[in-house]
Enzyme design. Sequence first.
Site, PDB file in Angstrom:
ATOM      1  N   TYR A   1      -2.368  -1.091  10.320  1.00 48.81           N
ATOM      2  CA  TYR A   1      -2.318  -1.243   8.861  1.00 48.81           C
ATOM      3  C   TYR A   1      -0.775  -0.829   8.337  1.00 48.81           C
ATOM      4  CZ  TYR A   1      -4.054  -1.235   3.949  1.00 48.81           C
ATOM      5  OH  TYR A   1      -4.141  -1.292   2.471  1.00 48.81           O
TER       6      TYR A   1
ATOM      7  N   SER B   1       0.907  -1.247  -0.009  1.00 49.21           N
ATOM      8  CA  SER B   1       0.002  -0.137   0.051  1.00 49.21           C
ATOM      9  C   SER B   1       0.774   1.331  -0.118  1.00 49.21           C
ATOM     10  CB  SER B   1      -0.762   0.113   1.095  1.00 49.21           C
ATOM     11  OG  SER B   1      -1.507   1.149   1.416  1.00 49.21           O
TER      12      SER B   1
END
Length: 256
Positions: free
Chosen positions: A151, A138
């Site tokens: 995350y 990401s």
Amino acid sequence: MLANKTALVTGSTSGIGLGIAKALARQGANIVLNGFGDVEGPKAEILALGVQVAYHGADMSKPAEIEDMMKFAAERFGRVDILVNNAGIQHVARVEDFPVEKWDAIIAINLTSAFHASRLAIPAMRAANWGRIINVASVHGLVGSAEKSAYVAAKHGVVGLTKVTALENATSGVTCNAICPGWVLTPLVQKQVDAKAVALGVSNEEAKNVLLGEKEPSMQFTSPEELGELAVFFCSPAGNNVRGVAWNMDGGWVAQ
């Protein structure tokens, strides 16, 4: 280009994973799908592209189920030539408020599952002297955002795992690279859009523009199809010596 090869894509019944699976199928790869929710729809989409498809419902937080999935893929197709570690979940909260069980689940699914799938795929790839491991990290593998501690930690870990895996296999035909998307309008991100719309009292479309405006200069979402084409590039002869990169498709997010 990928005829007679097999790609296993985790978290591939929707969103980014399905987009990548379809892009690889268009190049002739047989596909092993994994994920929750509707299975028959994604299977039909892959079959329509003229390749074989199988499904395994491994819970990516459970190493034993990951092992079973990898065995299943090898028994069905011979071996996994292309492994796409894509499965991921999200939870948003400040560090001091972050539920411990949510932290553990995010690290397990977003990071540890990539380690387990990779360690199980590499021996057969090395024996064939050809393999592609593509980790869907990401933009949060490169930069941070408030209230996304688990995350961001997991995705930074995925980028680190990518580099080590690439280095350990650098003299072989096995490559490992990471894709780092910015905002992609997946079900996961749509939930954030919906929450923002409610919190700000604005329409869904306005909430999307607010979300993009905070981070993504292009003011457009990256599509699963675009990410799929990057995965195809990594699998192509042009990608033979692309090793250990964290390639962001983020509309300029990290360039700021």
